[in-house]
Design a protein around this motif. Structure first.
Motif, mmCIF file in Angstrom:
data_model
loop_
_atom_site.group_PDB
_atom_site.id
_atom_site.type_symbol
_atom_site.label_atom_id
_atom_site.label_comp_id
_atom_site.label_asym_id
_atom_site.label_seq_id
_atom_site.Cartn_x
_atom_site.Cartn_y
_atom_site.Cartn_z
ATOM 1 N N LYS A 45 0.851 -1.196 0.000
ATOM 2 C CA LYS A 45 0.000 0.000 0.000
ATOM 3 C C LYS A 45 0.884 1.243 0.000
ATOM 4 N N ILE A 46 1.327 1.608 -1.193
ATOM 5 C CA ILE A 46 2.248 2.730 -1.381
ATOM 6 C C ILE A 46 1.618 3.718 -2.350
ATOM 7 N N ASN B 119 3.364 -1.125 -10.617
ATOM 8 C CA ASN B 119 1.943 -0.804 -10.564
ATOM 9 C C ASN B 119 1.644 -0.160 -9.216
ATOM 10 N N VAL B 120 1.987 1.123 -9.098
ATOM 11 C CA VAL B 120 1.889 1.846 -7.831
ATOM 12 C C VAL B 120 0.962 3.044 -8.001
ATOM 13 N N ASP B 121 0.150 3.317 -6.983
ATOM 14 C CA ASP B 121 -0.716 4.499 -7.024
ATOM 15 C C ASP B 121 0.122 5.771 -7.043
ATOM 16 N N THR B 122 -0.290 6.727 -7.855
ATOM 17 C CA THR B 122 0.428 7.998 -7.932
ATOM 18 C C THR B 122 -0.552 9.163 -7.985
ATOM 19 N N ILE B 123 -0.125 10.279 -7.405
ATOM 20 C CA ILE B 123 -0.848 11.542 -7.529
ATOM 21 C C ILE B 123 0.149 12.547 -8.075
ATOM 22 N N ILE B 124 -0.099 13.027 -9.274
ATOM 23 C CA ILE B 124 0.861 13.910 -9.925
ATOM 24 C C ILE B 124 0.173 15.164 -10.456
ATOM 25 N N THR B 125 0.993 16.184 -10.661
ATOM 26 C CA THR B 125 0.520 17.423 -11.274
ATOM 27 C C THR B 125 0.677 17.325 -12.785
ATOM 28 N N ASN B 126 -0.267 17.856 -13.511
ATOM 29 C CA ASN B 126 -0.167 17.891 -14.967
ATOM 30 C C ASN B 126 0.799 19.016 -15.346
ATOM 31 N N ASN B 127 2.090 18.682 -15.360
ATOM 32 C CA ASN B 127 3.118 19.693 -15.597
ATOM 33 C C ASN B 127 3.095 20.234 -17.023
ATOM 34 N N PHE B 128 2.774 19.383 -17.978
ATOM 35 C CA PHE B 128 2.663 19.848 -19.364
ATOM 36 C C PHE B 128 1.592 20.934 -19.453
ATOM 37 N N LEU B 129 0.449 20.656 -18.850
ATOM 38 C CA LEU B 129 -0.633 21.643 -18.845
ATOM 39 C C LEU B 129 -0.194 22.910 -18.121
ATOM 40 N N GLU C 18 -8.677 4.181 1.186
ATOM 41 C CA GLU C 18 -9.365 3.207 0.324
ATOM 42 C C GLU C 18 -8.493 1.974 0.098
ATOM 43 N N MET C 19 -7.202 2.200 -0.143
ATOM 44 C CA MET C 19 -6.281 1.096 -0.403
ATOM 45 C C MET C 19 -6.180 0.155 0.795
ATOM 46 N N ILE C 20 -6.240 0.718 1.994
ATOM 47 C CA ILE C 20 -6.113 -0.078 3.219
ATOM 48 C C ILE C 20 -7.364 -0.903 3.480
ATOM 49 N N HIS C 21 -8.532 -0.331 3.185
ATOM 50 C CA HIS C 21 -9.787 -0.965 3.588
ATOM 51 C C HIS C 21 -10.553 -1.640 2.450
ATOM 52 N N GLU C 22 -10.101 -1.462 1.211
ATOM 53 C CA GLU C 22 -10.808 -2.064 0.086
ATOM 54 C C GLU C 22 -9.814 -2.731 -0.862
ATOM 55 N N ASN C 23 -10.329 -3.578 -1.732
ATOM 56 C CA ASN C 23 -9.498 -4.166 -2.784
ATOM 57 C C ASN C 23 -9.473 -3.198 -3.962
ATOM 58 N N THR C 24 -8.419 -2.423 -4.058
ATOM 59 C CA THR C 24 -8.341 -1.390 -5.088
ATOM 60 C C THR C 24 -7.341 -1.768 -6.173
ATOM 61 N N ILE C 25 -7.541 -1.186 -7.336
ATOM 62 C CA ILE C 25 -6.599 -1.331 -8.442
ATOM 63 C C ILE C 25 -5.775 -0.050 -8.511
ATOM 64 N N PRO C 26 -4.436 -0.147 -8.567
ATOM 65 C CA PRO C 26 -3.601 1.065 -8.603
ATOM 66 C C PRO C 26 -4.030 2.018 -9.711
ATOM 67 N N GLU C 27 -4.025 3.301 -9.396
ATOM 68 C CA GLU C 27 -4.431 4.298 -10.376
ATOM 69 C C GLU C 27 -3.560 5.542 -10.260
ATOM 70 N N THR C 28 -3.582 6.330 -11.317
ATOM 71 C CA THR C 28 -2.874 7.609 -11.331
ATOM 72 C C THR C 28 -3.893 8.736 -11.301
ATOM 73 N N ILE C 29 -3.753 9.618 -10.332
ATOM 74 C CA ILE C 29 -4.620 10.790 -10.221
ATOM 75 C C ILE C 29 -3.813 12.001 -10.672
ATOM 76 N N MET C 30 -4.288 12.684 -11.703
ATOM 77 C CA MET C 30 -3.573 13.845 -12.236
ATOM 78 C C MET C 30 -4.342 15.116 -11.905
ATOM 79 N N LEU C 31 -3.654 16.070 -11.284
ATOM 80 C CA LEU C 31 -4.283 17.314 -10.849
ATOM 81 C C LEU C 31 -3.818 18.475 -11.721
ATOM 82 N N SER C 32 -4.723 19.377 -12.017
ATOM 83 C CA SER C 32 -4.417 20.516 -12.892
ATOM 84 C C SER C 32 -4.067 21.752 -12.072
#
Length: 335
Positions: A141-142, A153-163, A311-325
């Motif tokens: 759970k990283i 296959n790791v969860d990530t939260i990143i900024t949309n730097n190109f944008l 969510e990752m700790i308490h549910e069966n989640t699939i790793p995803e990437t969240i991109m913030l503007s």
């Protein structure tokens, strides 16, 4: 005489009060996460007879580790500011935060991870594939913030730097400027390179400039920024026959040193040249002139981080990437 370890023994070993030991061992509020960890580790090493608390279960269920590269320890402008919001948000969900500063070259898995298997791990900033691999041996759970890991296959939260680079440039274009330069050592950071690519694409879309028409200060910029060597940048600026009307900078520190170099060369900011930075660092508001900049709100990032890892700790989640503007924050340097 009994050899049973008591709270008093632990208190004497750590030079803390018996009350602090009692709070930590009974899983109550009232001591810092760092002190709680010290007490729990000492109690385990001294074979304290836990009755009410299973130390490993407590750490596993209620503690998150936030990892930051040690060279960022003094970067109060971004990561430690973000850390404060993460701690606040974690408290709402009932988690404690333990902060680990690690050495990129001589990495050793923190004891709180290798021995106690905490609930989850949050990595702030760049981290190597090798370190991620080492961490995953103990905890799956990283979540990585501001850095993507293409080979895991790791969860990530990143900024949309190109944008972000695109929006910075377009913001200046909408103000009526055409000759817009760029400042930042693009090869020193994936984020910087993406911001440059966004700036470049915006210029191409609006003006179709030729390659030689781009005014980009990139070589040696990071070293100059770290050493506050504005004279290096001042000399680079003197090589241009015509100065841009505005500069897009990869971050606020680059923007600040460019302003200093331009002022040394006799330019007034913003009267002669407009400057926009990135990251909304702590000093940008009090800088003279106050820096226009881009930002993804740190509190928003913290909320996303804690909610996702919960969510990752308490549910069966699939790793995803969240991109913030990012959003433009307009201040004096572009007015």
């Amino acid at each position: 005489m009994s050899n049973t370890v008591t709270m008093k023994d632990i208190a004497q070993k750590l030079n803390v009060s018996i009350n602090a030991v009692s709070i930590a061992l009974n899983d109550k509020e009232g001591v810092s996460t760092e002190l709680r960890m010290q007490i729990l580790e000492a109690a385990t090493e001294m074979n304290y007879p836990f009755k009410k608390l299973n130390v490993k279960d407590t750490l596993k269920n209620k503690t998150l580790v936030v990892m930051i590269e040690d060279k960022k320890r003094d970067d109060l402008h971004y990561y430690l500011d973000l850390l404060k919001y993460i701690i606040d948000e974690a408290h709402i969900f009932g988690y404690r935060i333990f902060t680990e500063f690690y050495n990129f070259k001589n990495f050793v898995t923190p004891k709180c991870i290798s021995e106690y298997h905490v609930a989850g791990i949050v990595v702030l900033g760049k981290i190597s594939d090798e370190i991620i691999y080492a961490l995953r041996l103990y905890n799956q759970k990283i979540i990585c913030v501001n850095h993507s890991i293409p080979y895991f296959n790791v969860d990530t939260i990143i900024t949309n730097n190109f944008l972000g680079g695109y929006v910075s440039c377009e913001y200046l274009i909408k103000k009526g400027y055409r000759n817009i330069g760029f400042v930042g050592e693009v090869e020193s950071s994936k984020n910087f390179k993406e911001r440059y690519q966004g700036y470049r694409q915006c210029m191409i879309n609006h003006f179709h400039p030729k390659k030689h028409e781009f005014i980009c200060l990139t070589k040696g910029i990071e070293k100059a920024v770290l050493n506050n060597d504005y004279r290096y940048i001042q000399k680079m600026l003197l090589t241009y026959r015509q100065m841009p009307q505005a500069f897009v900078c990869v971050n606020d520190r680059n923007a600040a040193i460019v302003i200093k170099a331009l002022q040394y060369n006799g330019y007034k900011i913003p009267e002669d040249i407009k400057i926009i930075g990135y990251d909304n660092m702590e000093f940008s508001k009090s800088h003279y002139p106050a820096l226009s900049t881009l930002e993804v709100n740190r509190q928003t990032i913290a909320k996303k981080v804690i909610r996702r890892i919960h969510e990752m700790i308490h549910e069966n989640t699939i790793p995803e990437t969240i991109m913030l503007s990012p959003q433009v924050i307009e201040r004096e340097s572009t007015l």
